[in-house]
Design a protein around this motif. Structure first.
Motif, PDB file in Angstrom:
ATOM      1  N   GLY A  22       0.795  -1.213   0.000  1.00  0.00           N
ATOM      2  CA  GLY A  22       0.000   0.000   0.000  1.00  0.00           C
ATOM      3  C   GLY A  22       0.827   1.261   0.000  1.00  0.00           C
ATOM      4  N   ASP A  23       0.106   2.391  -0.036  1.00  0.00           N
ATOM      5  CA  ASP A  23       0.758   3.692  -0.154  1.00  0.00           C
ATOM      6  C   ASP A  23       0.542   4.600   1.055  1.00  0.00           C
ATOM      7  OD1 ASP A  23      -1.889   4.453  -0.365  1.00  0.00           O
ATOM      8  OD2 ASP A  23      -1.733   5.168  -2.428  1.00  0.00           O
ATOM      9  N   GLY A  24       0.037   4.027   2.158  1.00  0.00           N
ATOM     10  CA  GLY A  24      -0.216   4.836   3.336  1.00  0.00           C
ATOM     11  C   GLY A  24      -1.682   5.162   3.541  1.00  0.00           C
ATOM     12  N   ARG A  25      -2.476   5.083   2.491  1.00  0.00           N
ATOM     13  CA  ARG A  25      -3.920   5.345   2.591  1.00  0.00           C
ATOM     14  C   ARG A  25      -4.725   4.174   2.022  1.00  0.00           C
ATOM     15  NH1 ARG A  25      -6.072   8.749   5.649  1.00  0.00           N
ATOM     16  NH2 ARG A  25      -7.522   9.646   4.191  1.00  0.00           N
ATOM     17  N   HIS A  26      -4.233   3.590   0.949  1.00  0.00           N
ATOM     18  CA  HIS A  26      -4.904   2.480   0.280  1.00  0.00           C
ATOM     19  C   HIS A  26      -4.014   1.250   0.390  1.00  0.00           C
ATOM     20  CE1 HIS A  26      -6.407   6.183  -1.579  1.00  0.00           C
ATOM     21  NE2 HIS A  26      -7.566   5.541  -1.608  1.00  0.00           N
ATOM     22  N   PHE A  27      -4.617   0.133   0.815  1.00  0.00           N
ATOM     23  CA  PHE A  27      -3.839  -1.076   1.051  1.00  0.00           C
ATOM     24  C   PHE A  27      -4.506  -2.276   0.396  1.00  0.00           C
ATOM     25  CE2 PHE A  27      -2.989   1.799   4.523  1.00  0.00           C
ATOM     26  CZ  PHE A  27      -1.606   1.767   4.597  1.00  0.00           C
ATOM     27  N   PHE A  28      -3.679  -3.280   0.079  1.00  0.00           N
ATOM     28  CA  PHE A  28      -4.154  -4.572  -0.393  1.00  0.00           C
ATOM     29  C   PHE A  28      -3.488  -5.636   0.452  1.00  0.00           C
ATOM     30  CE2 PHE A  28      -3.793  -8.498  -2.757  1.00  0.00           C
ATOM     31  CZ  PHE A  28      -5.124  -8.736  -3.038  1.00  0.00           C
ATOM     32  N   ALA A  29      -4.299  -6.523   1.025  1.00  0.00           N
ATOM     33  CA  ALA A  29      -3.766  -7.584   1.878  1.00  0.00           C
ATOM     34  C   ALA A  29      -4.195  -8.948   1.360  1.00  0.00           C
ATOM     35  CB  ALA A  29      -4.262  -7.407   3.309  1.00  0.00           C
ATOM     36  N   THR A  30      -3.276  -9.896   1.409  1.00  0.00           N
ATOM     37  CA  THR A  30      -3.594 -11.296   1.177  1.00  0.00           C
ATOM     38  C   THR A  30      -3.419 -11.977   2.524  1.00  0.00           C
ATOM     39  OG1 THR A  30      -2.812 -11.209  -1.104  1.00  0.00           O
ATOM     40  CG2 THR A  30      -3.008 -13.387  -0.106  1.00  0.00           C
ATOM     41  N   ILE A  31      -4.516 -12.543   3.033  1.00  0.00           N
ATOM     42  CA  ILE A  31      -4.543 -13.073   4.389  1.00  0.00           C
ATOM     43  C   ILE A  31      -4.959 -14.536   4.338  1.00  0.00           C
ATOM     44  CG2 ILE A  31      -5.516 -12.799   6.707  1.00  0.00           C
ATOM     45  CD1 ILE A  31      -6.381  -9.902   5.626  1.00  0.00           C
ATOM     46  N   VAL A  32      -4.128 -15.405   4.918  1.00  0.00           N
ATOM     47  CA  VAL A  32      -4.443 -16.826   5.021  1.00  0.00           C
ATOM     48  C   VAL A  32      -4.596 -17.144   6.499  1.00  0.00           C
ATOM     49  CG1 VAL A  32      -3.683 -19.174   4.510  1.00  0.00           C
ATOM     50  CG2 VAL A  32      -3.101 -17.308   2.935  1.00  0.00           C
ATOM     51  N   SER A  33      -5.791 -17.604   6.875  1.00  0.00           N
ATOM     52  CA  SER A  33      -6.061 -17.907   8.279  1.00  0.00           C
ATOM     53  C   SER A  33      -7.022 -19.081   8.396  1.00  0.00           C
ATOM     54  CB  SER A  33      -6.661 -16.689   8.988  1.00  0.00           C
ATOM     55  OG  SER A  33      -6.990 -17.004  10.329  1.00  0.00           O
ATOM     56  N   ALA A  34      -6.740 -19.986   9.330  1.00  0.00           N
ATOM     57  CA  ALA A  34      -7.642 -21.101   9.602  1.00  0.00           C
ATOM     58  C   ALA A  34      -8.971 -20.595  10.164  1.00  0.00           C
ATOM     59  CB  ALA A  34      -6.984 -22.074  10.579  1.00  0.00           C
ATOM     60  N   GLU A  35      -8.982 -19.393  10.737  1.00  0.00           N
ATOM     61  CA  GLU A  35     -10.229 -18.831  11.277  1.00  0.00           C
ATOM     62  C   GLU A  35     -11.257 -18.537  10.195  1.00  0.00           C
ATOM     63  OE1 GLU A  35     -10.312 -15.848  14.204  1.00  0.00           O
ATOM     64  OE2 GLU A  35      -8.770 -16.786  15.416  1.00  0.00           O
ATOM     65  N   PHE A  36     -10.854 -18.556   8.935  1.00  0.00           N
ATOM     66  CA  PHE A  36     -11.784 -18.301   7.839  1.00  0.00           C
ATOM     67  C   PHE A  36     -12.570 -19.552   7.430  1.00  0.00           C
ATOM     68  CE2 PHE A  36      -8.626 -14.841   6.353  1.00  0.00           C
ATOM     69  CZ  PHE A  36      -9.187 -13.924   7.207  1.00  0.00           C
ATOM     70  N   GLU A  37     -12.212 -20.707   7.968  1.00  0.00           N
ATOM     71  CA  GLU A  37     -12.901 -21.959   7.625  1.00  0.00           C
ATOM     72  C   GLU A  37     -14.399 -21.812   7.877  1.00  0.00           C
ATOM     73  OE1 GLU A  37     -11.806 -24.742   6.251  1.00  0.00           O
ATOM     74  OE2 GLU A  37      -9.651 -24.379   6.372  1.00  0.00           O
ATOM     75  N   GLY A  38     -15.199 -22.125   6.876  1.00  0.00           N
ATOM     76  CA  GLY A  38     -16.642 -22.117   7.017  1.00  0.00           C
ATOM     77  C   GLY A  38     -17.298 -20.746   6.971  1.00  0.00           C
ATOM     78  N   LEU A  39     -16.515 -19.685   6.786  1.00  0.00           N
ATOM     79  CA  LEU A  39     -17.069 -18.334   6.742  1.00  0.00           C
ATOM     80  C   LEU A  39     -17.239 -17.866   5.302  1.00  0.00           C
ATOM     81  CD1 LEU A  39     -15.004 -16.489   9.518  1.00  0.00           C
ATOM     82  CD2 LEU A  39     -17.242 -17.596   9.727  1.00  0.00           C
ATOM     83  N   THR A  40     -18.278 -17.064   5.066  1.00  0.00           N
ATOM     84  CA  THR A  40     -18.447 -16.438   3.758  1.00  0.00           C
ATOM     85  C   THR A  40     -17.385 -15.356   3.587  1.00  0.00           C
ATOM     86  OG1 THR A  40     -19.911 -14.710   4.601  1.00  0.00           O
ATOM     87  CG2 THR A  40     -20.960 -16.771   3.873  1.00  0.00           C
ATOM     88  N   ARG A  41     -17.245 -14.877   2.385  1.00  0.00           N
ATOM     89  CA  ARG A  41     -16.267 -13.818   2.131  1.00  0.00           C
ATOM     90  C   ARG A  41     -16.585 -12.577   2.970  1.00  0.00           C
ATOM     91  NH1 ARG A  41     -15.187 -10.461  -3.189  1.00  0.00           N
ATOM     92  NH2 ARG A  41     -17.246 -11.253  -3.647  1.00  0.00           N
ATOM     93  N   ILE A  42     -17.847 -12.236   3.091  1.00  0.00           N
ATOM     94  CA  ILE A  42     -18.233 -11.067   3.896  1.00  0.00           C
ATOM     95  C   ILE A  42     -17.841 -11.263   5.353  1.00  0.00           C
ATOM     96  CG2 ILE A  42     -20.211  -9.777   4.793  1.00  0.00           C
ATOM     97  CD1 ILE A  42     -21.514 -10.203   2.004  1.00  0.00           C
ATOM     98  N   LYS A  43     -18.103 -12.443   5.912  1.00  0.00           N
ATOM     99  CA  LYS A  43     -17.757 -12.719   7.309  1.00  0.00           C
ATOM    100  C   LYS A  43     -16.246 -12.709   7.508  1.00  0.00           C
ATOM    101  CE  LYS A  43     -21.832 -13.426   9.162  1.00  0.00           C
ATOM    102  NZ  LYS A  43     -22.377 -12.515  10.131  1.00  0.00           N
ATOM    103  N   ARG A  44     -15.512 -13.169   6.520  1.00  0.00           N
ATOM    104  CA  ARG A  44     -14.048 -13.135   6.599  1.00  0.00           C
ATOM    105  C   ARG A  44     -13.561 -11.690   6.669  1.00  0.00           C
ATOM    106  NH1 ARG A  44     -11.956 -17.798   2.341  1.00  0.00           N
ATOM    107  NH2 ARG A  44     -13.245 -19.480   3.187  1.00  0.00           N
ATOM    108  N   HIS A  45     -14.113 -10.854   5.793  1.00  0.00           N
ATOM    109  CA  HIS A  45     -13.715  -9.445   5.783  1.00  0.00           C
ATOM    110  C   HIS A  45     -14.098  -8.768   7.096  1.00  0.00           C
ATOM    111  CE1 HIS A  45     -13.188  -8.924   1.149  1.00  0.00           C
ATOM    112  NE2 HIS A  45     -12.695 -10.067   1.593  1.00  0.00           N
ATOM    113  N   GLN A  46     -15.270  -9.095   7.608  1.00  0.00           N
ATOM    114  CA  GLN A  46     -15.685  -8.527   8.894  1.00  0.00           C
ATOM    115  C   GLN A  46     -14.717  -8.935  10.000  1.00  0.00           C
ATOM    116  OE1 GLN A  46     -19.736  -9.974   9.041  1.00  0.00           O
ATOM    117  NE2 GLN A  46     -20.554  -8.058   8.212  1.00  0.00           N
TER     118      GLN A  46
END
Length: 81
Positions: A26-50
């Motif tokens: 990112g540039d200090g204001r806008h960021f892009f993250a790639t996140i791998v977590s076991a906590e995302f198992e069974g969650l929708t994309r919206i719930k993961r982002h939340q």
């Protein structure tokens, strides 16, 4: 308040969410993250982002203007490799 660096945003996410893999660009204001977590198992994309937003807390309102993210489970991440 100074704009956060990608490394700072990464540390904020790591502090609130156990990650098997995490990268932030990112540039200090806008960021892009790639996140791998076991906590995302069974969650929708919206719930993961939340879940990521919850880890960042008030920083999403005060410091981080925009965050795009790719949220994957370890199995999903392995399948893309």
């Amino acid at each position: 308040m100074a704009d956060p660096t990608p490394a700072e945003v990464q540390s904020y996410i790591e502090a609130g969410l156990p990650c098997q893999s995490l990268s932030v660009e990112g540039d200090g204001r806008h960021f892009f993250a790639t996140i791998v977590s076991a906590e995302f198992e069974g969650l929708t994309r919206i719930k993961r982002h939340q879940r990521v937003y919850a880890a960042l807390g008030e920083r999403m309102r005060e410091q981080i203007h925009a965050l795009s993210m790719k949220t994957l489970t370890p199995a999903e991440h392995g399948a893309t490799q």
